[in-house]
Write an enzyme that holds these catalytic residues in place. Sequence first.
Site, short mmCIF file in Angstrom:
data_model
loop_
_atom_site.label_atom_id
_atom_site.label_comp_id
_atom_site.label_asym_id
_atom_site.label_seq_id
_atom_site.Cartn_x
_atom_site.Cartn_y
_atom_site.Cartn_z
N ASP A 84 3.38 11.58 -6.56
CA ASP A 84 3.30 11.78 -5.10
C ASP A 84 3.63 10.48 -4.38
O ASP A 84 3.96 9.48 -5.01
CB ASP A 84 1.95 12.37 -4.71
CG ASP A 84 0.83 11.36 -4.85
OD1 ASP A 84 -0.31 11.74 -4.53
OD2 ASP A 84 1.07 10.24 -5.28
N SER A 85 3.52 10.51 -3.06
CA SER A 85 4.03 9.37 -2.29
C SER A 85 3.27 8.09 -2.59
O SER A 85 3.82 6.99 -2.59
CB SER A 85 3.99 9.68 -0.80
OG SER A 85 2.73 10.16 -0.45
#
Lengths: 128, 137
Positions: A84-85
Amino acid sequence: MALRAALIRHLRVPVQTVSPAGRVSQPSVANSLFGSIRFMSSHDDHLSKEDVADRVLSVVKSFPKVDPSKVTPDVHFQSDLGLDSLDNVEILMALEEEFKLEIPDKEADKIDSCKLAIEYIHNHPMAS
Amino acid sequence: MGERAAAASLKFVTVQANSASLAEARARVFEFFKTTCRSIPTVMEIYNLQDVVNESQLRSAVSSEIRRHAHITNPKVIDMLLQKGTEELHNIVQHSKQRHHIIGQYVVGQRGLVHDLGTKDEGTSDFLKNFYKSNYF
């Protein structure tokens, strides 16, 4: 003053290289050899692209959440590796540490795949 | 301090976080995470953690702390958590804490609370373990 300057301008002494023996010497072969090897130059010490690619891939592979067998030079962090980010930012910080760089926020937002990372680092003048 | 940590520590002098939207709060979170990661070499040097952890483990510890609150959507709550995080980071970098604090909270702490690793508490119920952690579970 002006007369003195004019006189000095007229008295031009030809410059000649004088060797320690006192004889005027021609530019020797040794001088031209030393001219091509620049010992103090830092112009050529950029990392090669394979070197950068190897190190980037090893950093990505050693990331704990990443499966090393899936890592290729074209892999995308979020869509291919399932990160994820926040993991993306963490990988970038690991790369910053490896290459002793500091990547500004604007550029960091755009880097989200191995390919872009390798390109950015290869083009960065301070990467080491 | 290294140059990166010196540059990053200037960010401690910040205005009160007052995010207008979730997107702004999210940007602040990433900013905080980057500041923390850039201070990790300094922290390792201050507390002599070179033999205990390496930097990627500390980075993972920081990111899992942030991820514990990843479900929150209220920007004011996020700002408050960021303020607490910045205060904690400030304390650590200024050497107000000690080595056993860092090891207990961020190195060993990821594998469960230190006292849970002992044999005495292995039989206790999950209710009690959750209760020791917080009021809401």
